[in-house]
Design an enzyme around this catalytic site. Sequence first.
Site, PDB file in Angstrom:
ATOM      1  N   HIS A 111      -4.409   0.335   0.910  1.00  0.00           N
ATOM      2  CA  HIS A 111      -6.027   0.398   1.211  1.00  0.00           C
ATOM      3  C   HIS A 111      -7.232  -0.378   1.293  1.00  0.00           C
ATOM      4  O   HIS A 111      -6.228  -1.319  -0.088  1.00  0.00           O
ATOM      5  CB  HIS A 111      -6.703   1.889   1.297  1.00  0.00           C
ATOM      6  CG  HIS A 111      -6.516   2.166   0.165  1.00  0.00           C
ATOM      7  ND1 HIS A 111      -7.738   2.073  -0.378  1.00  0.00           N
ATOM      8  CD2 HIS A 111      -6.412   2.871  -1.032  1.00  0.00           C
ATOM      9  CE1 HIS A 111      -8.004   2.592  -1.775  1.00  0.00           C
ATOM     10  NE2 HIS A 111      -6.953   3.571  -1.488  1.00  0.00           N
ATOM     11  N   GLU A 211      -3.376  10.701  -2.273  1.00  0.00           N
ATOM     12  CA  GLU A 211      -3.702  10.321  -3.495  1.00  0.00           C
ATOM     13  C   GLU A 211      -2.915  11.066  -4.651  1.00  0.00           C
ATOM     14  O   GLU A 211      -2.229  12.549  -3.909  1.00  0.00           O
ATOM     15  CB  GLU A 211      -4.779   9.721  -3.269  1.00  0.00           C
ATOM     16  CG  GLU A 211      -5.444   9.193  -4.627  1.00  0.00           C
ATOM     17  CD  GLU A 211      -5.478   8.502  -5.287  1.00  0.00           C
ATOM     18  OE1 GLU A 211      -4.522   8.195  -5.659  1.00  0.00           O
ATOM     19  OE2 GLU A 211      -6.434   7.517  -5.108  1.00  0.00           O
TER      20      GLU A 211
END
Length: 341
Positions: A111, A211
């Site tokens: 990202h 994550e």
Amino acid sequence: MASMIRWLAAVALVGTALPGLHTVVSGEEVVTFRYSTHRGDFIQEDPAINANPPDYTKVEYGLIDSPYPTDTFNDEDNLTKWQRYTRFINYINRYYKEVNSTYKLLYLSRHGEAWHNVATSYYGSKCWDCYWSQQDGNGTTTWRDAELTPKGVAQVGESNKFWAETVPAAGIPFPGSFYVSPMARTLATANLTFGSILPVFAPTVKETLRETINQCTCAWRHPKSWIHERYPSYLFEPGFAEEDQLFTGESIESASAQSARVRRFLDDIFLNDKNTFVSVVTHGVNVGPMLEIIGHPNPKFNLTTGQSIAVLVKADKVVLNGTAAVDPPTPAEVCGVCGPV
């Protein structure tokens, strides 16, 4: 043709010697894969490049201009290196389909810069880990399920330009499937990269790409309904829960558990996705274990925010008696207010 067969046999022998098969504990039979990386294709395979990693949008993913057994004399001047590479991938996939093996070209993307990345640098790793990461923000900035910063949006804008302009000109194969982590920063990265290019952009949201599950509120995802409201075209894997059932804020996922989670993602797409070219938008902490699993020659590649790496992965289907053994999570460290305020 004989030379082609000898070359394919050599590749098969090399692949079996590479890492990619996990240790198992006894249990029911499970279908998994022995993974290996097709080597010599990309400049990112050289660890010497880690000190100054190239911007993938400036080097066409770093594909090395090499000869392939599928090249022919009458078309080499008319095809780009990527078109020749794509033809090669499609050929070996047809060959290996008969021996229970599959190749996929994975575009593994991190990202764009998000607010927790900035805060980590500001507070330092120790104060960040034991105090500030466990807060929703600092009164000025919010990092719970952190959004992209303006810099992060700009980074992803470069990716969008690359896929819209460079990819067609260079003949780089467009993904047939798209997968994305459920965190806000990855959802936005995927949308800003591909959303304006496709009539309907519908990546599949997968928990296995999230994550590291730790104490940081940046790892606490929004509800499924929040994601759907923002990105109504996005698809959810079966069983995707409304609320985040994995984040506790009190413990840290072990490295072996995270690696097993990433492997489950790989096993899933190699077992169930028929597409050869696949986009994956996730986190840097997942790309490292993924490169380890597939036997990449440079698993410590420095994938900075907004960047991507392409890897050609071979998967040989195997059946094992059990699943991977993993270490339990560890308690998160807690301290008082520290660092800049």
